[in-house]
Design an enzyme around this catalytic site. Structure first.
Site, PDB file in Angstrom:
ATOM      1  N   HIS A 308       0.848  -1.184   0.000  1.00 25.20           N
ATOM      2  CA  HIS A 308       0.000   0.000   0.000  1.00 25.20           C
ATOM      3  C   HIS A 308       0.883   1.232   0.000  1.00 25.20           C
ATOM      4  CE1 HIS A 308      -3.133   2.833   1.183  1.00 25.20           C
ATOM      5  NE2 HIS A 308      -3.970   1.930   0.699  1.00 25.20           N
ATOM      6  N   ASP A 365      -7.853  -5.619   0.248  1.00 27.23           N
ATOM      7  CA  ASP A 365      -8.386  -6.451  -0.820  1.00 27.23           C
ATOM      8  C   ASP A 365      -7.830  -7.861  -0.887  1.00 27.23           C
ATOM      9  OD1 ASP A 365     -10.323  -4.842  -1.810  1.00 27.23           O
ATOM     10  OD2 ASP A 365      -8.933  -3.673  -3.031  1.00 27.23           O
TER      11      ASP A 365
HETATM   12  N1  ACO Z   1       4.154  -7.548  -4.691  1.00 27.83           N
HETATM   13  C1  ACO Z   1       5.506  -7.534  -4.861  1.00 27.83           C
HETATM   14  N2  ACO Z   1       6.272  -6.431  -4.733  1.00 27.83           N
HETATM   15  C2  ACO Z   1       5.665  -5.297  -4.416  1.00 27.83           C
HETATM   16  C3  ACO Z   1       4.269  -5.209  -4.228  1.00 27.83           C
HETATM   17  C4  ACO Z   1       3.510  -6.400  -4.372  1.00 27.83           C
HETATM   18  N3  ACO Z   1       2.200  -6.406  -4.188  1.00 27.83           N
HETATM   19  N4  ACO Z   1       3.928  -3.946  -3.917  1.00 27.83           N
HETATM   20  C5  ACO Z   1       5.066  -3.242  -3.923  1.00 27.83           C
HETATM   21  N5  ACO Z   1       6.133  -4.058  -4.212  1.00 27.83           N
HETATM   22  C6  ACO Z   1       7.549  -3.672  -4.256  1.00 27.83           C
HETATM   23  C7  ACO Z   1       7.856  -2.861  -5.514  1.00 27.83           C
HETATM   24  O1  ACO Z   1       8.299  -3.727  -6.558  1.00 27.83           O
HETATM   25  C8  ACO Z   1       8.962  -1.954  -4.998  1.00 27.83           C
HETATM   26  O2  ACO Z   1      10.165  -2.693  -4.910  1.00 27.83           O
HETATM   27  P1  ACO Z   1      11.587  -1.940  -5.220  1.00 27.83           P
HETATM   28  O3  ACO Z   1      11.686  -0.806  -4.237  1.00 27.83           O
HETATM   29  O4  ACO Z   1      12.609  -3.004  -5.044  1.00 27.83           O
HETATM   30  O5  ACO Z   1      11.471  -1.458  -6.643  1.00 27.83           O
HETATM   31  C9  ACO Z   1       8.535  -1.643  -3.569  1.00 27.83           C
HETATM   32  O6  ACO Z   1       7.769  -2.777  -3.160  1.00 27.83           O
HETATM   33  C10 ACO Z   1       7.705  -0.365  -3.436  1.00 27.83           C
HETATM   34  O7  ACO Z   1       6.585  -0.488  -4.320  1.00 27.83           O
HETATM   35  P2  ACO Z   1       5.962   0.677  -5.177  1.00 27.83           P
HETATM   36  O8  ACO Z   1       5.290   0.079  -6.369  1.00 27.83           O
HETATM   37  O9  ACO Z   1       6.988   1.743  -5.411  1.00 27.83           O
HETATM   38  O10 ACO Z   1       4.905   1.236  -4.141  1.00 27.83           O
HETATM   39  P3  ACO Z   1       3.684   2.147  -4.469  1.00 27.83           P
HETATM   40  O11 ACO Z   1       3.379   2.886  -3.242  1.00 27.83           O
HETATM   41  O12 ACO Z   1       3.931   2.955  -5.711  1.00 27.83           O
HETATM   42  O13 ACO Z   1       2.513   1.103  -4.841  1.00 27.83           O
HETATM   43  C11 ACO Z   1       0.711  -0.384  -4.650  1.00 27.83           C
HETATM   44  C12 ACO Z   1       1.517   0.731  -3.965  1.00 27.83           C
HETATM   45  C13 ACO Z   1       0.269   0.080  -6.040  1.00 27.83           C
HETATM   46  C14 ACO Z   1      -0.542  -0.677  -3.826  1.00 27.83           C
HETATM   47  C15 ACO Z   1       1.590  -1.654  -4.757  1.00 27.83           C
HETATM   48  O14 ACO Z   1       1.968  -2.105  -3.456  1.00 27.83           O
HETATM   49  C16 ACO Z   1       0.899  -2.778  -5.518  1.00 27.83           C
HETATM   50  O15 ACO Z   1       0.989  -2.811  -6.741  1.00 27.83           O
HETATM   51  N6  ACO Z   1       0.211  -3.722  -4.815  1.00 27.83           N
HETATM   52  C17 ACO Z   1      -0.521  -4.786  -5.485  1.00 27.83           C
HETATM   53  C18 ACO Z   1      -1.876  -4.255  -5.970  1.00 27.83           C
HETATM   54  C19 ACO Z   1      -2.836  -4.005  -4.839  1.00 27.83           C
HETATM   55  O16 ACO Z   1      -3.028  -4.848  -3.966  1.00 27.83           O
HETATM   56  N7  ACO Z   1      -3.473  -2.838  -4.878  1.00 27.83           N
HETATM   57  C20 ACO Z   1      -4.503  -2.456  -3.892  1.00 27.83           C
HETATM   58  C21 ACO Z   1      -4.037  -1.323  -3.049  1.00 27.83           C
HETATM   59  S1  ACO Z   1      -5.210  -0.970  -1.791  1.00 27.83           S
HETATM   60  C22 ACO Z   1      -6.474  -0.218  -2.610  1.00 27.83           C
HETATM   61  O17 ACO Z   1      -6.323   0.456  -3.584  1.00 27.83           O
HETATM   62  C23 ACO Z   1      -7.757  -0.440  -2.055  1.00 27.83           C
END
Ligand code: ACO
Length: 431
Positions: A308, A365
């Site tokens: 998140h 979720d």
């Molecule tokens: N699985 C694996 N790796 C992940 C995940 C994940 N679900 N989420 C983040 N990471 C990793 C990224 O690859 C990144 O790694 P790095 O620093 O080595 O490059 C690091 O964690 C930070 O992630 P970002 O994508 O920069 O974080 P951001 O804040 O931009 O994204 C998000 C947040 C979009 C929710 C992300 O965690 C994600 O894609 N999660 C999966 C989708 C999801 O569950 N979305 C629902 C969110 S809650 C909602 O909207 C109700």
């Protein structure tokens, strides 16, 4: 923590003090609104990870400590004791309603759950297997055409639009589900009914038979709607605000929010998480093998329902949902294998350095899809159910934005990195 007058910025030898806006709780804000005018510099912040787009009094999140409060009330207290329309009133108007007021709100919303025949025809015009989020976005936008008296920004119009949106979105979503399974639309009752009960009746009742919702499904639905009702400046809410900042009407703004919510990185994650559980099962991979693929990143796999932007600890909504999943799945049966897989996946991820270092925890979720499935909803309906819950939050933010004297049309800047000036090349001289 920074204090007023603490922040100085020196550009080309000239130092300026940047004003700080104080928060009641949480991060104070450094105002850079005059930076461009004073220095010729814009700020760069992809994904707005460090940008407060507004001041807001609706919802507070502390991502490190896993805190979520609507108008100051902790989410677990609301989830345990309130109903969805009560929470909707709280978010939109700022205080918990009295019993009489809540009763009046419930009756007013119930009286508006009927939708115009034109809306029914609109819903019927789409292919039965269309994704419901595409249809929902169109239907909400179209409400402006059917109810033009509620498209203004005056108190009467906004109050009317608030009731119409809460009422008609529920009916439209129920009809989308009926249509997807080939059922006829049934008419809403004209009052004396509970919102969630009526939504479930419109969704699941056989056309010619009385219907009483299973109390476990009824309570689970209410709780899930409450948990999704607001989450401050998330992607869809920011979209609603930015569309509304152009003075577009509330229906156009919320329709755009539905579009933003449909993405798998946002509301679409509930659908994506369930698909992921199914795919792991079908692939024959062990959970450890799947987690290794996520960490390897070569196949672009993410652990859906994990991570998140704001929460760097357990999402407090996720904790409530996990407890609810336990209750609902035991009571209604089914999905036991996938639920066990999800719990094992969570356990493995939470003890793995990749997820620990990045502070990735289950979000709201991760488990919701399993619950919706057990309640009888098809996968395509999961994100519309999230949207139904989020309607009060979108309305509250739209109304706050309209009344805020600091609101300006949302219009970010850019750092241009294209060609500088070049002369036009006539067709015959091009390679
Ligand atoms: N699985 C694996 N790796 C992940 C995940 C994940 N679900 N989420 C983040 N990471 C990793 C990224 O690859 C990144 O790694 P790095 O620093 O080595 O490059 C690091 O964690 C930070 O992630 P970002 O994508 O920069 O974080 P951001 O804040 O931009 O994204 C998000 C947040 C979009 C929710 C992300 O965690 C994600 O894609 N999660 C999966 C989708 C999801 O569950 N979305 C629902 C969110 S809650 C909602 O909207 C109700």
């Amino acid at each position: 923590m920074a204090h007023v007058g603490d922040v100085r910025l020196t550009v080309d030898g000239k130092t300026r003090e940047l004003p700080i806006e104080r928060a009641t709780v949480g991060n104070d804000g450094l105002s850079i609104a005059t930076l461009l005018r004073d220095t010729g510099l814009v700020t760069i912040d992809p994904g707005f990870v460090n940008t407060a787009s507004c001041s807001s009094a609706i919802t507070y999140i502390d991502g490190d400590d896993g805190i979520l409060r609507y108008r100051g009330y902790p989410i677990d207290q609301l989830a345990g004791q309130s109903t969805f329309l009560e929470v909707a009133h709280l978010l939109i108007h700022g205080s918990l309603p009295s019993a009489d007021l809540l009763n009046a709100i419930e009756n007013r919303v119930a009286r508006h759950m009927q939708v115009h025949d034109g809306i029914k025809a609109f819903l019927e015009a789409f292919p039965r297997d269309a994704h419901p989020m595409a249809v929902l976005s169109g239907a909400i936008s179209a409400l402006a055409a059917f109810y033009p008296d509620s498209t203004g920004r005056g108190e009467y119009e906004v109050e009317l639009a608030t009731v119409l949106l809460l009422a008609k979105t529920a009916t439209v979503i129920a009809y989308l589900q009926r249509r997807s399974v080939g059922g006829d639309f049934i008419d809403p009752k004209k009052g004396g009914t509970d919102y969630v009960e009526e939504f479930l009746r419109l969704t699941f009742a056989p056309s010619d038979a009385p219907y009483e919702a299973n109390p476990i499904i009824r309570r689970a639905m209410d709780l899930l709607l409450i948990l999704h009702a607001d989450h401050e400046q998330n992607c869809s809410t920011s979209t609603v605000r930015i569309v509304g900042s152009s003075h577009a009407n509330i229906y156009a703004s919320i329709s755009a929010g539905v579009g933003a919510l449909s993405g798998p990185l946002h509301g679409g994650a509930n659908e994506a998480a369930l698909r992921m559980f199914d795919e792991i099962k079908e692939s024959g991979d062990s959970i450890e093998q799947f987690v290794a693929k996520v960490k390897d990143r070569s196949e672009g796999a993410r652990l859906m329902g994990f991570g998140h932007r704001v929460y760097k600890s357990y999402d407090p909504r996720g904790a409530v949902v996990k407890g609810l999943a336990d209750e609902v799945l035991v009571a209604l049966g089914g999905n036991a294998e996938l639920f066990d897989m999800a719990k094992r996946l969570e356990e493995i991820a939470l003890s793995d350095d990749y997820f620990i270092e990045r502070k990735l925890y289950p979000n709201v979720d991760f488990y919701t899809g399993l619950i919706y499935k057990a309640m009888g909803f098809p996968t395509g309906m999961f994100t519309p159910l999230f949207a139904l819950g989020r309607v009060p939050g979108w309305i509250a933010h739209w109304r706050e934005m309209v009344r805020d004297p600091q609101t300006k049309i949302g219009r970010p800047r850019q750092v241009y990195i294209g060609e500088s000036e070049r002369a036009y090349v006539p067709m015959e001289e091009r390679p």
